[in-house]
Design a protein around this motif. Structure first.
Motif, PDB file in Angstrom:
ATOM      1  N   GLY A 125       0.779  -1.241   0.000  1.00 39.48           N
ATOM      2  CA  GLY A 125       0.000   0.000   0.000  1.00 39.48           C
ATOM      3  C   GLY A 125       0.809   1.290   0.000  1.00 39.48           C
ATOM      4  O   GLY A 125       0.232   2.378  -0.049  1.00 39.48           O
ATOM      5  N   ILE A 126       2.154   1.180   0.041  1.00 38.97           N
ATOM      6  CA  ILE A 126       2.943   2.430   0.094  1.00 38.97           C
ATOM      7  C   ILE A 126       2.727   3.271  -1.170  1.00 38.97           C
ATOM      8  O   ILE A 126       2.543   4.484  -1.098  1.00 38.97           O
ATOM      9  N   GLU A 127       2.722   2.586  -2.315  1.00 32.61           N
ATOM     10  CA  GLU A 127       2.548   3.335  -3.571  1.00 32.61           C
ATOM     11  C   GLU A 127       1.228   4.073  -3.602  1.00 32.61           C
ATOM     12  O   GLU A 127       1.160   5.247  -3.981  1.00 32.61           O
ATOM     13  N   ALA A 128       0.169   3.383  -3.175  1.00 36.94           N
ATOM     14  CA  ALA A 128      -1.162   4.011  -3.165  1.00 36.94           C
ATOM     15  C   ALA A 128      -1.154   5.214  -2.224  1.00 36.94           C
ATOM     16  O   ALA A 128      -1.705   6.281  -2.547  1.00 36.94           O
ATOM     17  N   ALA A 129      -0.506   5.057  -1.082  1.00 39.56           N
ATOM     18  CA  ALA A 129      -0.464   6.155  -0.117  1.00 39.56           C
ATOM     19  C   ALA A 129       0.262   7.358  -0.713  1.00 39.56           C
ATOM     20  O   ALA A 129      -0.171   8.504  -0.567  1.00 39.56           O
ATOM     21  N   GLU A 130       1.364   7.070  -1.429  1.00 37.34           N
ATOM     22  CA  GLU A 130       2.155   8.183  -1.972  1.00 37.34           C
ATOM     23  C   GLU A 130       1.505   8.840  -3.190  1.00 37.34           C
ATOM     24  O   GLU A 130       1.939   9.907  -3.605  1.00 37.34           O
ATOM     25  N   LYS A 131       0.479   8.183  -3.725  1.00 41.04           N
ATOM     26  CA  LYS A 131      -0.255   8.832  -4.825  1.00 41.04           C
ATOM     27  C   LYS A 131      -1.130   9.947  -4.287  1.00 41.04           C
ATOM     28  O   LYS A 131      -1.582  10.823  -5.016  1.00 41.04           O
ATOM     29  N   MET A 132      -1.394   9.917  -3.000  1.00 37.12           N
ATOM     30  CA  MET A 132      -2.216  10.973  -2.398  1.00 37.12           C
ATOM     31  C   MET A 132      -1.446  12.292  -2.407  1.00 37.12           C
ATOM     32  O   MET A 132      -0.233  12.322  -2.215  1.00 37.12           O
ATOM     33  N   GLU A 133      -2.200  13.355  -2.591  1.00 37.59           N
ATOM     34  CA  GLU A 133      -1.572  14.660  -2.636  1.00 37.59           C
ATOM     35  C   GLU A 133      -0.913  14.991  -1.289  1.00 37.59           C
ATOM     36  O   GLU A 133      -1.516  14.737  -0.234  1.00 37.59           O
ATOM     37  N   ASP A 134       0.257  15.556  -1.341  1.00 39.08           N
ATOM     38  CA  ASP A 134       0.986  16.049  -0.150  1.00 39.08           C
ATOM     39  C   ASP A 134       1.431  14.949   0.807  1.00 39.08           C
ATOM     40  O   ASP A 134       1.740  15.234   1.966  1.00 39.08           O
ATOM     41  N   VAL A 135       1.447  13.706   0.343  1.00 36.74           N
ATOM     42  CA  VAL A 135       1.877  12.607   1.215  1.00 36.74           C
ATOM     43  C   VAL A 135       3.226  12.056   0.741  1.00 36.74           C
ATOM     44  O   VAL A 135       3.416  11.842  -0.458  1.00 36.74           O
ATOM     45  N   VAL A 136       4.158  11.864   1.663  1.00 37.66           N
ATOM     46  CA  VAL A 136       5.423  11.182   1.371  1.00 37.66           C
ATOM     47  C   VAL A 136       5.653  10.144   2.466  1.00 37.66           C
ATOM     48  O   VAL A 136       5.467  10.449   3.648  1.00 37.66           O
ATOM     49  N   VAL A 137       6.029   8.939   2.061  1.00 41.92           N
ATOM     50  CA  VAL A 137       6.271   7.869   3.039  1.00 41.92           C
ATOM     51  C   VAL A 137       7.780   7.620   3.121  1.00 41.92           C
ATOM     52  O   VAL A 137       8.419   7.303   2.122  1.00 41.92           O
ATOM     53  N   PHE A 138       8.324   7.779   4.326  1.00 42.47           N
ATOM     54  CA  PHE A 138       9.745   7.490   4.542  1.00 42.47           C
ATOM     55  C   PHE A 138       9.880   6.114   5.186  1.00 42.47           C
ATOM     56  O   PHE A 138       9.057   5.727   6.018  1.00 42.47           O
ATOM     57  N   HIS A 139      10.942   5.402   4.803  1.00 40.56           N
ATOM     58  CA  HIS A 139      11.166   4.063   5.364  1.00 40.56           C
ATOM     59  C   HIS A 139      12.082   4.135   6.573  1.00 40.56           C
ATOM     60  O   HIS A 139      13.039   4.905   6.587  1.00 40.56           O
ATOM     61  N   ALA A 140      11.796   3.289   7.569  1.00 42.83           N
ATOM     62  CA  ALA A 140      12.690   3.137   8.720  1.00 42.83           C
ATOM     63  C   ALA A 140      13.133   1.675   8.743  1.00 42.83           C
ATOM     64  O   ALA A 140      14.081   1.299   8.060  1.00 42.83           O
ATOM     65  N   GLY A 141      12.399   0.820   9.479  1.00 44.45           N
ATOM     66  CA  GLY A 141      12.760  -0.594   9.551  1.00 44.45           C
ATOM     67  C   GLY A 141      12.074  -1.396   8.471  1.00 44.45           C
ATOM     68  O   GLY A 141      11.121  -2.141   8.729  1.00 44.45           O
ATOM     69  N   THR A 142      12.570  -1.261   7.230  1.00 44.36           N
ATOM     70  CA  THR A 142      12.062  -2.097   6.128  1.00 44.36           C
ATOM     71  C   THR A 142      13.255  -2.785   5.478  1.00 44.36           C
ATOM     72  O   THR A 142      14.392  -2.334   5.608  1.00 44.36           O
ATOM     73  N   ALA A 143      12.972  -3.855   4.773  1.00 45.55           N
ATOM     74  CA  ALA A 143      14.031  -4.547   4.022  1.00 45.55           C
ATOM     75  C   ALA A 143      13.350  -5.373   2.943  1.00 45.55           C
ATOM     76  O   ALA A 143      12.132  -5.579   2.990  1.00 45.55           O
ATOM     77  N   TYR A 144      14.163  -5.826   1.987  1.00 44.29           N
ATOM     78  CA  TYR A 144      13.618  -6.736   0.991  1.00 44.29           C
ATOM     79  C   TYR A 144      13.815  -8.163   1.461  1.00 44.29           C
ATOM     80  O   TYR A 144      14.862  -8.518   1.984  1.00 44.29           O
ATOM     81  N   SER A 145      12.780  -8.931   1.306  1.00 42.86           N
ATOM     82  CA  SER A 145      12.850 -10.314   1.717  1.00 42.86           C
ATOM     83  C   SER A 145      13.203 -11.129   0.474  1.00 42.86           C
ATOM     84  O   SER A 145      12.553 -11.013  -0.555  1.00 42.86           O
ATOM     85  N   SER A 146      14.249 -11.923   0.590  1.00 40.72           N
ATOM     86  CA  SER A 146      14.699 -12.642  -0.603  1.00 40.72           C
ATOM     87  C   SER A 146      14.710 -14.144  -0.357  1.00 40.72           C
ATOM     88  O   SER A 146      14.587 -14.586   0.783  1.00 40.72           O
ATOM     89  N   SER A 147      14.890 -14.887  -1.374  1.00 38.62           N
ATOM     90  CA  SER A 147      14.993 -16.347  -1.407  1.00 38.62           C
ATOM     91  C   SER A 147      13.897 -17.031  -0.590  1.00 38.62           C
ATOM     92  O   SER A 147      13.691 -16.716   0.559  1.00 38.62           O
ATOM     93  N   PRO A 148      13.217 -18.012  -1.204  1.00 39.81           N
ATOM     94  CA  PRO A 148      12.107 -18.646  -0.506  1.00 39.81           C
ATOM     95  C   PRO A 148      12.588 -19.383   0.743  1.00 39.81           C
ATOM     96  O   PRO A 148      13.720 -19.885   0.724  1.00 39.81           O
ATOM     97  N   PRO A 149      11.844 -19.484   1.818  1.00 39.68           N
ATOM     98  CA  PRO A 149      10.510 -18.894   1.915  1.00 39.68           C
ATOM     99  C   PRO A 149      10.607 -17.383   2.165  1.00 39.68           C
ATOM    100  O   PRO A 149      11.382 -16.947   3.001  1.00 39.68           O
ATOM    101  N   LEU A 150       9.834 -16.634   1.376  1.00 40.26           N
ATOM    102  CA  LEU A 150       9.897 -15.186   1.495  1.00 40.26           C
ATOM    103  C   LEU A 150       9.527 -14.743   2.899  1.00 40.26           C
ATOM    104  O   LEU A 150      10.260 -14.049   3.560  1.00 40.26           O
ATOM    105  N   PHE A 151       8.360 -15.182   3.347  1.00 43.16           N
ATOM    106  CA  PHE A 151       7.913 -14.770   4.666  1.00 43.16           C
ATOM    107  C   PHE A 151       7.407 -15.972   5.428  1.00 43.16           C
ATOM    108  O   PHE A 151       6.826 -16.871   4.861  1.00 43.16           O
ATOM    109  N   GLN A 152       7.635 -15.961   6.689  1.00 47.15           N
ATOM    110  CA  GLN A 152       7.034 -16.999   7.531  1.00 47.15           C
ATOM    111  C   GLN A 152       6.340 -16.307   8.668  1.00 47.15           C
ATOM    112  O   GLN A 152       6.794 -15.263   9.117  1.00 47.15           O
ATOM    113  N   LYS A 153       5.283 -16.898   9.127  1.00 44.55           N
ATOM    114  CA  LYS A 153       4.583 -16.294  10.247  1.00 44.55           C
ATOM    115  C   LYS A 153       5.581 -16.156  11.402  1.00 44.55           C
ATOM    116  O   LYS A 153       6.369 -17.045  11.670  1.00 44.55           O
ATOM    117  N   GLY A 154       5.553 -15.009  12.021  1.00 45.89           N
ATOM    118  CA  GLY A 154       6.531 -14.780  13.076  1.00 45.89           C
ATOM    119  C   GLY A 154       7.808 -14.195  12.506  1.00 45.89           C
ATOM    120  O   GLY A 154       8.635 -13.683  13.226  1.00 45.89           O
TER     121      GLY A 154
END
Ligand code: AMP
Ligand code: GLY
Length: 462
Positions: A361-390
């Protein structure tokens, strides 16, 4: 020739600095060490840790960086500025000696005492039994602070005497903050409205930024544990010129003089965390009662995120003026707007939390007028399994070729918005927040409400 800038840090504060610097017509290339997926939109992320001073120097030399900009306090406390200057490299930030204003609460409190800067009454202890005796005499509520840096967790507000004794034991006997807690500052509990002052400094003069306000507790209504800061507004709608002058003359000026007298002039950004004690009606008159809670030797986060949205002047011009000692000649201009930043946190922060949840949803949020989203604790998840619960099973990297964005920290994103008034800025930011999702996403729903309330109480002037 266009300038090459190296930014040190990886939070949404540094994302905001990179965003603003990227708008300067004089900036050619921005590197950031280590950065995050959000900073990669404006700069080149480097695989160098913010505290690896030798590697940073080597990079700055090899790549002919024209200016290095330090975001967080840790490298400053370690002496990054002194080390760069020794190599003839230009760097924005205070020396190790001046950074003690943040890295040692004892240093800061003694400086305030010596220079008559209003702050909470205090005593410093390195002997546990004496500290216990002192809290028994003073009673509760009382505040116990580890003297050294403790990731914003070294402060305990104790409502009872038992809590105070427990906090002393934790810091001084059990050493939960390591060496940072072997010395403690015990101080008077201040009640009132907390807000943030910031001043650009060049070692000789300073320029105040408008006031801003952070929200430190994790839950609405200032409930729950303290965080590193999870929501800001700037400027404050209720401040008066008188209050700004008062903070400038009674707090910022004597602090900088005091540091100069210790042969440690301050260059960079001084951020006094303040408490306006007394009633709201006093605040509106703007006289007396403002006390220093703490000093920081760098931009506040997420104050910086709000500031960068309303700063009109080229940030590079300001940073260079700080480094060159020409700040007195600068006029710093601000857009006549209000800004806010809502931090989206991982469930459990500021205590234990899981990582690796997909963010949408970041892209949708940034399409809004006057909105900019800055990243703090984000990263790209690579190699399967991409995500696991927890989250613990997912591999989280800064690898830009792996395109699935995931949570990777306690404070995940900073959603900023601007508006002609504070309410419209907040409405836009919260509408943008609604478009973003990750499992366990938590944020405060009442950012700015205290200031709006104060503004709307009868007779308020601003
Ligand atoms: P510090 O790390 O010194 O900024 O403290 C963290 C937070 O604890 C501050 O932002 C305040 O909300 C709170 N705090 C610190 N010192 C006091 C005090 N003397 N009285 C009341 N609250 C305080
Ligand atoms: N705004 C809180 C901090 O930067 O320490």
């Amino acid at each position: 020739m266009k300038k090459k800038i190296l930014i040190v840090g990886s939070g949404s504060r540094e994302n905001a600095l990179a965003w603003k610097l990227s708008q300067s017509p004089r900036v050619g290339k921005i590197f950031i060490a280590p950065g995050n997926p959000g900073t990669a939109r404006f700069s080149e992320n480097l695989n160098i840790n913010a505290t690896d001073i030798n590697a940073l120097i080597e990079f700055a030399q090899k790549n002919a960086a024209d200016l290095t900009v330090v975001g967080p306090e840790d490298p400053l406390a370690l002496g990054i500025v002194d080390a760069f200057l020794k190599q003839g490299l230009k760097i924005w930030g205070p020396s190790k000696a001046a950074a003690q204003i943040e890295s040692s609460k004892t240093f800061a409190k003694e400086l305030m005492k010596k220079n008559n800067i209003p702050t909470a009454e205090f005593e410093t202890f390195s002997n546990y039994n004496e500290a216990i005796k002192y809290v028994e005499t003073k009673g509760a509520p009382i505040v116990i602070k580890a003297s050294g840096l403790a990731l914003g967790k070294g402060v305990t507000i104790c409502k009872t005497l038992d809590e105070a004794k427990g906090a002393l034991k934790a810091a001084m006997v059990d050493k939960v903050f390591g060496d940072s807690g072997s010395e403690v500052v015990i101080e008077e509990f201040l009640e009132g409205m907390e807000f943030s002052a910031h001043a650009f400094c060049d070692g000789k003069t300073f320029k105040m930024l408008p006031f801003s306000q952070d929200h430190k507790k994790i839950f609405d209504g200032d409930q729950g544990p303290n965080t590193g800061g999870i929501g800001t507004i700037a400027p404050l709608p209720w401040t008066t010129d008188e209050l700004i002058n008062q903070v400038s003359e009674k707090i910022v000026q004597p602090t900088l003089e005091g540091l100069k007298n210790l042969s440690s002039p301050f260059t960079g950004l001084l951020y006094p965390g303040l408490m306006a004690t007394g009633s709201p009606s006093f605040l509106k008159r703007g006289t007396g009662g403002v006390k220093v809670i703490e000093f920081n030797c760098r931009f506040g986060g997420p104050e910086c995120e709000s500031y960068m949205r309303i700063l009109k002047t080229d940030l590079l011009d300001i940073l260079e003026a700080c480094v060159q000692g020409t700040l007195d000649k600068m006029k710093i201009e601000w857009h006549p707007l209000f800004a806010c930043c809502i931090i989206l946190c991982s469930k459990g922060y500021p205590d234990k939390y899981d990582k690796g949840f997909p963010i949408t949803g970041i892209e949708a949020a940034e399409k809004m007028e006057d909105v900019v989203v800055f990243h703090a604790g984000t990263a790209y998840s690579s190699s399967p399994p991409l995500f696991q619960k927890g989250g613990q099973g997912g591999v989280i990297t800064n690898d830009l070729s792996a395109k699935a964005l995931a949570t990777a920290g306690g404070r995940v994103l900073g959603v900023t918005a601007t508006g002609n008034d504070l309410k419209s800025a907040l409405n836009k930011a919260y509408a943008a927040v609604k478009l973003i999702h990750f499992e366990g996403m938590h944020y405060r729903g009442d950012i700015g409400q205290k200031s709006l309330f104060l503004l709307n109480t009868k007779g308020a002037k601003y």
